[in-house]
Design a protein around this motif. Structure first.
Motif, PDB file in Angstrom:
ATOM      1  N   THR A  63       0.809  -1.222   0.000  1.00  0.00           N
ATOM      2  CA  THR A  63       0.000   0.000   0.000  1.00  0.00           C
ATOM      3  C   THR A  63       0.844   1.274   0.000  1.00  0.00           C
ATOM      4  O   THR A  63       0.370   2.329  -0.423  1.00  0.00           O
ATOM      5  CB  THR A  63      -0.929   0.017   1.231  1.00  0.00           C
ATOM      6  N   ARG A  64       2.094   1.174   0.448  1.00  0.00           N
ATOM      7  CA  ARG A  64       2.958   2.363   0.480  1.00  0.00           C
ATOM      8  C   ARG A  64       3.448   2.760  -0.909  1.00  0.00           C
ATOM      9  O   ARG A  64       3.839   3.911  -1.111  1.00  0.00           O
ATOM     10  CB  ARG A  64       4.167   2.127   1.397  1.00  0.00           C
ATOM     11  N   THR A  67       1.708   5.724  -2.424  1.00  0.00           N
ATOM     12  CA  THR A  67       2.127   7.006  -1.839  1.00  0.00           C
ATOM     13  C   THR A  67       3.463   7.462  -2.391  1.00  0.00           C
ATOM     14  O   THR A  67       3.614   8.612  -2.811  1.00  0.00           O
ATOM     15  CB  THR A  67       2.219   6.887  -0.306  1.00  0.00           C
ATOM     16  N   GLY A  70       3.227   8.358  -5.970  1.00  0.00           N
ATOM     17  CA  GLY A  70       2.505   9.632  -6.061  1.00  0.00           C
ATOM     18  C   GLY A  70       3.404  10.811  -5.737  1.00  0.00           C
ATOM     19  O   GLY A  70       3.362  11.848  -6.416  1.00  0.00           O
ATOM     20  N   ASN A  71       4.218  10.659  -4.686  1.00  0.00           N
ATOM     21  CA  ASN A  71       5.178  11.715  -4.346  1.00  0.00           C
ATOM     22  C   ASN A  71       6.164  11.949  -5.479  1.00  0.00           C
ATOM     23  O   ASN A  71       6.513  13.092  -5.795  1.00  0.00           O
ATOM     24  CB  ASN A  71       5.943  11.338  -3.077  1.00  0.00           C
ATOM     25  N   ASP A 243       5.576   9.757   5.239  1.00  0.00           N
ATOM     26  CA  ASP A 243       5.973   9.425   3.871  1.00  0.00           C
ATOM     27  C   ASP A 243       5.662  10.574   2.914  1.00  0.00           C
ATOM     28  O   ASP A 243       5.609  10.369   1.697  1.00  0.00           O
ATOM     29  CB  ASP A 243       5.230   8.169   3.390  1.00  0.00           C
ATOM     30  N   ALA A 244       5.484  11.768   3.443  1.00  0.00           N
ATOM     31  CA  ALA A 244       5.007  12.898   2.632  1.00  0.00           C
ATOM     32  C   ALA A 244       5.945  13.237   1.483  1.00  0.00           C
ATOM     33  O   ALA A 244       5.501  13.673   0.424  1.00  0.00           O
ATOM     34  CB  ALA A 244       4.786  14.127   3.513  1.00  0.00           C
ATOM     35  N   TYR A 251      12.423   4.913  -1.202  1.00  0.00           N
ATOM     36  CA  TYR A 251      11.762   3.696  -0.735  1.00  0.00           C
ATOM     37  C   TYR A 251      12.614   2.467  -1.055  1.00  0.00           C
ATOM     38  O   TYR A 251      12.730   1.547  -0.229  1.00  0.00           O
ATOM     39  CB  TYR A 251      10.389   3.578  -1.378  1.00  0.00           C
TER      40      TYR A 251
END
Length: 296
Positions: A63-64, A67, A70-71, A243-244, A251
């Motif tokens: 699921t990360r 994110t 997306g970043n 994780d912004a 990662y």
């Protein structure tokens, strides 16, 4: 094939040999190892264990990943236009400077940050972004603005990284554009001036078309660099808050060197490789529609 053709072919391959060796050692061999490791569980300490498609199953259930990808996309959307446009504007500005001395000063000032070690200047920038004592908030206070949590707000971290990235790396596109502008024949501008063209018309009818090969090169290099962005968020925000600002490269680093999940990190890195490869192929495929290599 005659003996001369054989000698010429041998000489050609001999000149290519150093590049082929470097390619094999630093690109081909790591790529092959990544593919092999993606089918294994490996923590560096114990021997690798073959796990089949387990890492790929984990990849599609992670699921990360949404994110961090997306970043990464957000950084691409911010940094690529910023470097493309501002690098060109800076190069155009320097070419308009008449004084040779000031041209040298501006060229040096814009390119010098590229030569400085990223880790060293990042320390200074972290202090500049400090909420209570940073110079950024001090400058804002002079205009009556409220202080900004540059490194602690999920929305402002993108701006923080973008400002640092622009200052540190805009010198590269600036230099490419500067060289490209200097290679445009002055006779074209003189002919356009005789025909009554103004500065705007000369820019859009001469400068931009003649500069498209350089723009294309800068676009490809900048886009690949932005997708792989690591130094800026790692050194400025550490991927946080939370994780912004964690990118896909951060990662992969986290999985490989902090969690010691080399197999899974290799799987994620393969996804990044495939994405970059696909985007680059698309860029080259569509470049013929807008890039002009005709210099006559």
């Amino acid at each position: 094939m005659n003996s001369k053709a054989v000698r010429d072919a041998f000489a050609g391959y001999l000149f290519l040999l150093p590049a082929l060796i470097v390619f094999g050692l630093f690109i081909a061999e790591p790529l092959v190892n990544s593919i092999i490791l993606s089918f294994h569980r490996y923590d560096v300490i114990t021997p690798a264990v073959f796990v089949g498609l387990d890492n790929f199953v984990k990849f599609f259930h992670d699921t990360r990943l949404g994110t961090v990808y997306g970043n990464t996309i957000e950084f691409v959307l911010i940094l690529v236009p910023l470097h493309l446009i501002m690098g060109l504007l800076l190069a155009l500005g320097v070419t308009k400077v008449v004084s040779v001395k000031w041209k040298y000063i501006f060229r040096t000032a814009f390119y010098f940050p590229v030569l400085v070690t990223t880790a060293a200047v990042a320390v200074a920038w972290v202090y500049m972004y400090d909420f209570n004592f940073g110079i950024m908030n001090y400058l804002l206070s002079l205009f009556g603005a409220a202080p900004i949590p540059w490194l602690n707000d999920p929305h402002w971290v993108y701006v923080s990284v973008a400002i640092f990235s622009f200052w540190k790396f805009v010198g590269n596109p600036f230099l490419y554009y500067l060289v490209g502008l200097q290679n445009i024949p002055k006779s074209l501008y003189e002919a356009a001036e005789i025909d009554g063209a103004n500065a705007t018309q000369s820019f859009f009818r001469i400068t931009l078309p003649m500069l498209t090969p350089t723009i294309f090169f800068v676009l490809v290099v900048t886009l690949i660099g932005a997708i792989q962005i690591f130094d800026e968020p790692y050194l400025i925000t550490g991927g946080g808050p939370g994780d912004a600002s964690r990118t896909i490269s951060l990662y992969i680093y986290e999985q490989a060197f902090q969690n010691h999940a080399m197999g899974y990190a290799s799987t994620v890195s393969l996804s990044l490789f495939i994405i970059i490869l696909a985007i680059t192929i698309m860029q080259f495929r569509f470049s013929s529609r807008w890039v002009s290599y005709d210099q006559e």
